[in-house]
Design an enzyme around this catalytic site. Structure first.
Site, mmCIF file in Angstrom:
data_model
loop_
_atom_site.group_PDB
_atom_site.id
_atom_site.type_symbol
_atom_site.label_atom_id
_atom_site.label_comp_id
_atom_site.label_asym_id
_atom_site.label_seq_id
_atom_site.Cartn_x
_atom_site.Cartn_y
_atom_site.Cartn_z
ATOM 1 N N VAL A 854 -74.091 -34.061 36.542
ATOM 2 C CA VAL A 854 -75.098 -33.269 37.511
ATOM 3 C C VAL A 854 -75.127 -34.144 38.899
ATOM 4 O O VAL A 854 -75.031 -34.994 38.971
ATOM 5 C CB VAL A 854 -76.401 -33.379 36.642
ATOM 6 C CG1 VAL A 854 -76.808 -34.799 36.639
ATOM 7 C CG2 VAL A 854 -77.484 -32.485 37.529
ATOM 8 N N HIS A 855 -75.705 -33.074 39.678
ATOM 9 C CA HIS A 855 -75.804 -33.617 41.139
ATOM 10 C C HIS A 855 -77.035 -33.095 41.509
ATOM 11 O O HIS A 855 -77.220 -31.778 42.001
ATOM 12 C CB HIS A 855 -74.898 -33.203 42.341
ATOM 13 C CG HIS A 855 -74.800 -33.718 43.479
ATOM 14 N ND1 HIS A 855 -76.222 -33.821 44.364
ATOM 15 C CD2 HIS A 855 -73.964 -34.423 44.397
ATOM 16 C CE1 HIS A 855 -76.050 -34.470 45.462
ATOM 17 N NE2 HIS A 855 -74.742 -34.812 45.324
#
Length: 1019
Positions: A854-855
């Site tokens: 995830v970012h």
């Protein structure tokens, strides 16, 4: 065969067909003697391969037969060497028998025949056991050369030789059909490891050998029909009086084999400065060999138009390379500034056609000397790679694009009669640039952002460019001489063909839109695949395997106007019909609205449409009343599209960016709105268009296009992953994971960083890892794919995450373990940039393990980070108590309370921090549960990116067991490295005391941290 006296000297005369027959026998003898001897002496050895042996495999491949064992290898090579002379003679004789004053195709085939022969010698004498790569490269080159050799040979067969033509067609058809099952069984053997598949592959491989030699043997029929003989032993000075009287320099001595109305006179001899070719209707044709070296000079002169064509094609490739390098070269600065940095003004270099308003500049730029100078300045865009300074490279590339924009303005504003040549060269040059990206891990090897260390072939490209520029400037005829080969005759332009002022502006908008559409959607063959990708299980095309399908669509699009012109249709009238525009618009809607194979099918048709209308748009701008105005507006449109398309994602970093937020549909709609102006709508008064190509022009273009298309397919086969990904430590069930934000694949010096990332990942032996800031399928990033090198060279399953139409900066998951399923998430982002997440379930040593990459959003958007963290925490909590590993970029202090992300993820997601005592963290975090953590390392970034690599190592419980003790004391039993088995250790070379590796080393702790397993753990 006979001996005849001439002036006191005997002359040896043989039928030319005997040379071909000799070649056939020697070639067959070479291969089949090796097969028989090999089976007799080393049967079980030559049928054995990396997958299986006898009895599963019971028939040997060609490579194993001819290249591995004594004496069959040596006997084979001796016989092949003996066939070399007849083979070169075969190429020469075919050129002579098919040569024509009306077509350059035989001369082109002559060059292909020589290249084909040399590449044959290469893969014969460099066997797979000597050098597997060069053996394959030369073999592929040979197969590629067979495309124009066979297709061109069919086209150049004299019309009167109907039986020869039929034989060539049948043999060629069988040859290419045999490749399909051969490739299928090769994949079954190499990828799926199916025992016995290689034997089936071998049958088709041997059939190609048989058919290839059989095709060449057909020439004997043509030579017998022409009564061609070879005479050795006499010189020109000793010709008899009657012979001398026959020597003629008239054109009738070489009647075209394509013209049935021309028949040989009673006796003619064509003289080429010592090489005498005598044609007699009643007696045999005699080839008298005296000074064959001089004949090469004549052949070179006849090959000049073909050479000119390929030099212009290469210069077109250079232009597309320099043009597409500007955006990624300048966006390096925008990424580091996370906003408008001022370097975007370099886009104004594209507006250089405005200088053509000055008649003096226009006259100079239109001259041969002026165009050569513009080519030289454009060449500096390739030379820019030498500089290590991104700013200097940007300045040089901007200067090169200024010259380039002026040059294409001059070329594309040529009279209407030249549109056929310009459109063909432009289309093929663009296609070739896309092919080079496909072959070179999505980088054009001439770009200044690559060098020798990052996959560039800059010096080779520069040498070829210098050669092409020299060819352009030193052509003995006018610059337009090569173009005349494409136009059947001077085209009488229609009445009032000059565009009006209104039409000039609309045409400029269309040209700018076309250039941007080509660059943004089809410059890289996998971009449209990335648009449709949805994850695992796979329901659509795969970027690194199906890119050639896009090339097929492009080839068809280029081919439509070329073929139509040959059939006598007014193809540009067909391609400007509103129905064709509707086809392109509908394809775009399907691409935008759907995913997987259906979405890609829309993109496939869109790429076909865009390539087909290149002649339409160029024909509209040809003969523009104001070159400066038309092309300045067109390039301004390109620059504005660049900015608008990236603002759909970068809206959080620019003033007013929210207007563009996720508005890719607006960009696409504007592109088609501008393109609409070149179509023939009711009640519009557009001038008619004409697109004509001669038969030789069509033949040359189609042969080139066919070669490039098949080469794309062969590149895909060559790049096809040949080994199933395997974890680094399968015995002790150790899983090593990592997370790295790689800054769009551009290192601190502005170079492509794929290979530098690969080296660290390989040394650290990561089984599962995530890369962030990886969606590069936009012009400003070069339409690249950061997964190619690692998937191909290290062997990983890969999920590239949400595509470019999802408006994120991108996330990628790599896994040595099979990906059972994956889901792409766009996390809540009311204020800032969209955050991508990949949730995947992996089959890790037979147990399902969840992984999320995830970012999250930036520090400037706390609401976004809070909502995004809650969404990810829900994903992790909903799978409890299944094993789960979190690899993410979250921007938070360790132990920060809600609404900061840390506590939301750890507590809300029911996860454990990789090491809660590590307080020196900010953006990257690793969390876990359901597995034993055994090590944690932080590796410095060097100059690869702006963020470190974090690594977490875990050990799975024994199959059927779970973690026995997850209390904090049990999880924090710290250990020295020597207290754990060696398979848990990280590489020693990366300790800073040992100097690290290429600037990377363990930092913060200056060593990996190790942990003991809790008492009672079952592993």
């Amino acid at each position: 065969m006979s001996l005849r006296p001439s002036g006191g000297r005997s002359r040896l005369t043989i039928d030319a067909a005997h040379v071909v027959v000799l070649h056939t026998y020697l070639a067959y003898a070479a291969f089949f003697s090796a097969l028989l001897i090999g089976c007799a002496l080393h049967y079980r050895k030559i049928v054995k391969n990396g997958v299986a042996g006898y009895p599963d495999e019971w028939f040997p491949s060609v490579s194993a037969t001819i290249g591995d064992w004594y004496p069959e290898r040596n006997i084979f090579q001796i016989l092949i060497a003996m066939s070399a002379g007849p083979r070169f003679a075969l190429v020469f004789l075919q050129h002579y028998i098919q040569s024509s004053a009306y077509s350059s195709l035989p001369s082109f085939l002559f060059c292909i025949g020589l290249l084909r022969t040399f590449s044959c010698g290469g893969w014969v004498y460099i066997t797979s056991s000597d050098d597997h790569d060069w053996h394959d490269i030369l073999m592929i080159t040979y197969i590629v050369c067979n495309i124009p050799w066979m297709l061109g040979g069919i086209a150049a067969t004299p019309i009167r030789n109907t039986e020869s033509r039929k034989k060539r067609k049948r043999i060629a058809a069988a040859f290419w059909l045999a490749i399909v099952p051969m490739v299928y069984f090769y994949i079954q053997h190499k990828v799926h490891k199916v025992p016995g598949a290689y034997t089936r592959y071998s049958f088709f491989e041997w059939s190609l050998i048989v058919l290839d030699i059989l095709y060449d043997s057909v020439l004997a029929s043509d030579l017998r029909a022409a009564n061609l003989q070879i005479q050795i032993g006499s010189s020109i000075e000793r010709l008899t009086t009657s012979d001398a009287q026959n020597i003629s320099s008239t054109a009738e001595a070489k009647a075209s084999p394509f013209d049935m109305n021309k028949q040989p006179e009673s006796s003619n001899i064509t003289k080429f400065n010592g090489l005498v070719l005598t044609t007699t209707s009643a007696t045999a044709t005699v080839v008298e060999l005296k000074n064959i070296g001089v004949a090469w000079q004549d052949a070179g002169q006849r090959l000049q138009p073909t050479l000119n064509f390929f030099c212009d094609l290469y210069l077109s490739l250079v232009h597309w390379s320099v043009f597409t390098s500007l955006a990624p070269t300048l966006f390096y600065f925008s990424v580091w500034q996370l906003g408008i940095a001022g370097h975007e003004l370099s886009l104004l270099s594209l507006l250089s056609p405005i200088f053509l308003r000055n008649p003096v500049v226009l006259d100079i730029a239109s001259s041969r000397t002026g165009r050569m100078l513009l080519h030289i300045i454009t060449l500096t865009g390739q030379l820019a790679y030498i500089s290590s300074s991104p700013l200097i490279r940007l300045f040089i590339v901007a200067l090169a694009n200024s010259a380039l924009s002026i040059g294409v303005a001059v070329d594309w504003s040529t009279p209407l009669s030249d549109v056929g040549y310009q459109a063909t060269i432009t289309s093929l040059g663009f296609f070739l640039s896309s092919l080079l990206k496909h072959a070179n891990h999505t980088n054009i090897p001439l770009w200044p952002i690559v060098n020798d260390a990052s996959g560039g072939y800059n010096l080779t490209g520069i040498v070829l460019t210098v050669f092409a520029i020299n060819n352009f400037y030193t052509r003995t005829s006018s610059v337009e001489s090569v173009r005349s080969a494409f136009t059947t005759q001077p085209i009488h332009e229609p009445t009032n063909p000059t565009p009006t002022h209104k039409h000039s502006v609309l045409n400029a908008l269309a040209l700018g839109s076309l250039i941007f559409s080509l660059h943004s959607l089809v410059a890289e063959s996998s971009t449209l695949i990335a648009w449709s990708w949805t994850g695992y299980p796979i329901k659509g095309p795969v970027p690194h395997l199906h890119g050639s399908l896009t090339h097929v669509a492009q080839a068809i699009g280029i081919l439509i106007p070329i073929v139509s012109s040959g059939l006598g249709y007014d193809c540009l009238e067909l391609l400007t019909h509103p129905a064709w525009f509707a086809y392109g618009a509908l394809s775009t809607c399907v691409l935008y609205c759907f995913s997987d194979w259906l979405g890609y099918f829309g993109g496939w048709n869109l790429s076909l449409f865009l390539m087909s209308i290149i002649p339409v748009v160029l024909a509209r701008v040809a003969g523009s009343p104001s070159v400066a105005k038309t092309f300045t507006i067109a390039m301004l449109v390109v620059a504005l599209f660049y900015v608008g398309s990236v603002f759909t994602v970068a809206y959080a970093f620019v003033p007013g960016g929210q207007i563009f937020r996720e508005r890719t549909n607006w960009v696409l709609a504007t592109q088609f709105l501008f393109l609409a102006s070149v179509f023939r709508w009711p009640r519009t008064n557009l001038p008619p268009l004409t697109f004509k190509l001669s038969s030789s022009g069509r033949s040359r273009a189609k042969s080139t296009l066919a070669t490039l298309t098949v080469l794309s397919l062969l590149v895909t086969i060559y790049r096809w992953p040949t080994k199933i990904p395997q974890p680094y430590r399968p015995g002790p069930r150790i899983l090593r994971t990592g997370i790295w934000t790689v800054h769009f694949g551009i290192d601190d010096e502005g170079r492509d960083s794929q290979r530098r990332i690969r080296d660290v990942v390989r040394d650290m032996q990561l089984d599962v890892f995530g890369l962030l800031e990886t969606d590069l399928h936009r012009p400003v990033f070069g339409n690249r794919d950061l997964t190619r090198v690692m998937v191909e060279e290290l062997g990983y399953y890969v999920d590239i995450g949400p595509g470019p139409n999802k408006h994120t900066w991108g996330a990628v998951l790599f896994s040595k373990f099979p990906i059972i399923k994956s889901t792409h998430h766009l996390l809540p982002s009311p204020d800032g940039e969209l955050a991508p997440a990949i949730h995947a379930v992996l089959d890790v040593f037979g147990a399902p393990v969840n992984v999320v990459v995830v970012h999250n959003g930036q520090e400037e958007t706390p609401l976004d980070r809070e909502l995004q963290s809650k969404a990810v925490a829900d994903i992790m909590a909903n799978t409890y108590p299944e094993p789960f590993i979190f690899l993410g970029y979250v921007v938070t202090d360790p132990h920060a309370a809600s609404p900061a992300p840390y506590q939301i993820l750890v507590n809300g997601g029911r996860m454990h921090d990789i090491d809660q005592a590590d307080l020196d963290r900010w953006c990257e975090y690793i969390l876990y549960r359901g597995v034993y953590r055994t090590a944690y390392a932080r590796v410095s970034r060097s100059t690869v990116t702006d963020t470190e690599l974090q690594i977490g190592q875990f050990q799975l419980p024994k199959y059927g067991h779970v973690v026995t003790n997850e209390t904090e004391p049990a999880r924090y039993l710290r250990a020295w490295r020597e207290e754990l088995p060696s398979e848990h250790w990280f590489p020693d070379e990366y300790y800073i005391q040992r100097g690290g590796v290429k600037g990377h080393h363990y930092h913060v702790f200056n060593t990996p941290l190790y942990y003991k397993l809790p008492e009672g753990a079952v592993v």
